[in-house]
Structure formats: C-alpha cells, structure tokens
Scaffold this motif. Structure first.
Motif, short mmCIF file in Angstrom:
data_model
loop_
_atom_site.label_atom_id
_atom_site.label_comp_id
_atom_site.label_asym_id
_atom_site.label_seq_id
_atom_site.Cartn_x
_atom_site.Cartn_y
_atom_site.Cartn_z
N VAL A 140 0.95 -1.17 0.19
CA VAL A 140 -0.03 0.13 -0.05
C VAL A 140 0.79 1.24 0.05
O VAL A 140 1.74 1.48 1.06
CB VAL A 140 -0.80 0.05 1.25
N LEU A 141 0.55 1.94 -0.96
CA LEU A 141 1.35 3.26 -1.11
C LEU A 141 0.73 4.48 -0.18
O LEU A 141 -0.34 4.62 -0.39
CB LEU A 141 1.90 3.74 -2.43
N ASP A 142 1.44 5.06 0.32
CA ASP A 142 0.79 6.21 1.39
C ASP A 142 0.33 7.37 0.61
O ASP A 142 -0.73 7.82 1.05
CB ASP A 142 2.01 6.66 2.36
N ALA A 143 0.84 7.47 -0.66
CA ALA A 143 0.45 8.58 -1.12
C ALA A 143 -1.13 8.65 -1.81
O ALA A 143 -1.86 9.59 -1.50
CB ALA A 143 1.22 9.04 -2.63
N ASP A 144 -1.51 7.34 -2.09
CA ASP A 144 -2.85 7.28 -2.68
C ASP A 144 -3.76 6.01 -1.75
O ASP A 144 -5.08 6.03 -2.07
CB ASP A 144 -2.97 7.12 -4.08
N GLN A 145 -3.09 5.30 -1.03
CA GLN A 145 -3.70 4.19 -0.37
C GLN A 145 -3.91 3.03 -1.16
O GLN A 145 -4.80 2.27 -0.84
CB GLN A 145 -4.66 4.84 0.65
N CYS A 146 -3.64 2.97 -2.31
CA CYS A 146 -3.91 1.90 -3.21
C CYS A 146 -3.06 0.67 -2.94
O CYS A 146 -1.91 1.10 -2.52
CB CYS A 146 -4.02 2.46 -4.67
N ILE A 147 -3.42 -0.57 -3.43
CA ILE A 147 -2.36 -1.61 -3.45
C ILE A 147 -1.71 -1.70 -4.69
O ILE A 147 -2.39 -1.52 -5.88
CB ILE A 147 -3.29 -2.89 -3.15
N TYR A 148 -0.43 -1.94 -4.81
CA TYR A 148 0.37 -1.97 -5.99
C TYR A 148 1.06 -3.69 -5.89
O TYR A 148 1.24 -3.83 -4.62
CB TYR A 148 1.43 -0.88 -5.96
N ILE A 149 1.28 -3.76 -7.02
CA ILE A 149 2.30 -5.00 -7.08
C ILE A 149 3.52 -4.75 -7.67
O ILE A 149 3.86 -3.68 -8.53
CB ILE A 149 1.87 -5.84 -8.12
N ILE A 150 4.79 -5.10 -6.80
CA ILE A 150 6.26 -5.22 -7.25
C ILE A 150 6.67 -6.27 -7.83
O ILE A 150 6.68 -7.29 -6.95
CB ILE A 150 7.17 -4.44 -6.25
N ASP A 151 7.25 -6.20 -8.99
CA ASP A 151 7.73 -7.51 -9.62
C ASP A 151 9.08 -7.86 -8.70
O ASP A 151 9.85 -6.65 -8.89
CB ASP A 151 7.82 -7.34 -11.10
N ARG A 152 9.35 -9.04 -8.40
CA ARG A 152 10.61 -9.05 -7.43
C ARG A 152 11.72 -9.08 -8.52
O ARG A 152 12.77 -8.94 -7.91
CB ARG A 152 10.49 -10.26 -6.69
N ILE A 153 11.66 -9.38 -9.74
CA ILE A 153 12.93 -9.19 -10.51
C ILE A 153 13.17 -7.90 -11.11
O ILE A 153 14.14 -7.33 -11.21
CB ILE A 153 12.52 -10.14 -11.88
N SER A 154 12.12 -7.34 -11.77
CA SER A 154 12.34 -6.09 -12.50
C SER A 154 11.87 -4.93 -11.28
O SER A 154 12.36 -3.56 -11.79
CB SER A 154 11.43 -6.01 -13.73
N HIS A 155 11.32 -4.86 -10.42
CA HIS A 155 11.16 -3.98 -9.29
C HIS A 155 10.18 -2.97 -9.95
O HIS A 155 9.80 -1.84 -9.51
CB HIS A 155 12.11 -3.23 -8.87
N VAL A 156 9.30 -3.38 -11.21
CA VAL A 156 8.31 -2.59 -11.74
C VAL A 156 7.05 -2.65 -10.76
O VAL A 156 6.72 -3.47 -10.33
CB VAL A 156 7.72 -3.17 -12.92
N LEU A 157 6.70 -1.30 -10.59
CA LEU A 157 5.18 -1.05 -9.84
C LEU A 157 4.02 -1.15 -10.83
O LEU A 157 4.05 -0.22 -11.56
CB LEU A 157 5.63 0.25 -9.12
#
Length: 128
Positions: free
Chosen positions: A92-109
């Motif tokens: 959960v990002l503080d800025a907008d309180q949405c759930i995000y997925i981070i790829d563990r290889i690429s670190h793409v959000l």
C-alpha cells in the motif's frame, strides 16, 4: 551578557530534527526464500517508509525510489503495509492508499486497486 529566560524558553542548539534525523526505525520484517525485507522509517526523508531488501550476498537495496513510501492508513496504529510472495510484493503506497504490485525481478510497480476513498491493510497468506 547574562540573559534570563523563562523555564523552557532558553535558546538551544538541540532541536527535534537534530534528535530524530538519524533515528531509523525498522518494522514489518518478512522473509521469502533467502531474502529478508523490512520497512525503514526515515526521518531525514520526511518520515518515508522505504521497503528494503537484504540478500545473502550482503546487498541491501531500496525497492522503490523516493518519494515512494509504503504505509497503510487503515488502522492508523499498525497493520501490515506489504506482503512478500516468491514472485511479487503487494504493498500500500502512502500517497494514494492503493494496493500495488512490485515485480521481484524488475521492481516494476503496477497498480492493483482503483483510486478512491478505500483503505487496505493486513495482507494474509493462506498457503504452506
């Protein structure tokens, strides 16, 4: 010159920023495989909660650059702000309180939930 000050109003070089600037706080420790993750609260970065990854080789990396901060405001007093799986990290990002997925290889959000007046927290894993 000898000045007289009322109690608590004397000048001091010690400020709140001085006392807390180097006071990192580690929370929400999680492990996945041979990697360890935690949130690191950084007063010098306006209280940003950085997601840190530590690997067995000794490398320590922030998974998201500033100003990204991981924090849920659902319970305000605590509760899991992220969850690590073998392939992804949900956070959960503080800025907008949405759930995000981070790829563990690429670190793409990538966003998982829509923006709105929702609050998410306490991710749960139901597998062994």
């Amino acid at each position: 010159m000898n000045n007289t000050y009322t109690y608590g109003n004397w000048p001091s070089p010690i400020t709140a920023d001085f006392l807390t600037a180097q006071n990192l706080r580690i929370s929400e420790l999680q492990a996945s495989g041979d990697q360890v993750f935690w949130l690191e609260s950084r007063p010098a970065e306006k209280g940003r909660n950085a997601l840190v990854q530590f690997s067995p080789t000794g490398s320590r990396n922030d998974l998201l650059p500033a100003p990204h901060s991981i924090r849920t405001r659902a319970p305000e007093y605590g509760g899991a702000s992220y969850f690590v799986t073998p392939e992804r990290i949900f956070c959960v990002l503080d800025a907008d309180q949405c759930i995000y997925i981070i790829d563990r290889i690429s670190h793409v959000l990538a966003p998982l939930t829509p923006t709105g007046s929702f609050r998410y927290a306490d991710f749960y894993r139901d597998w062994e």
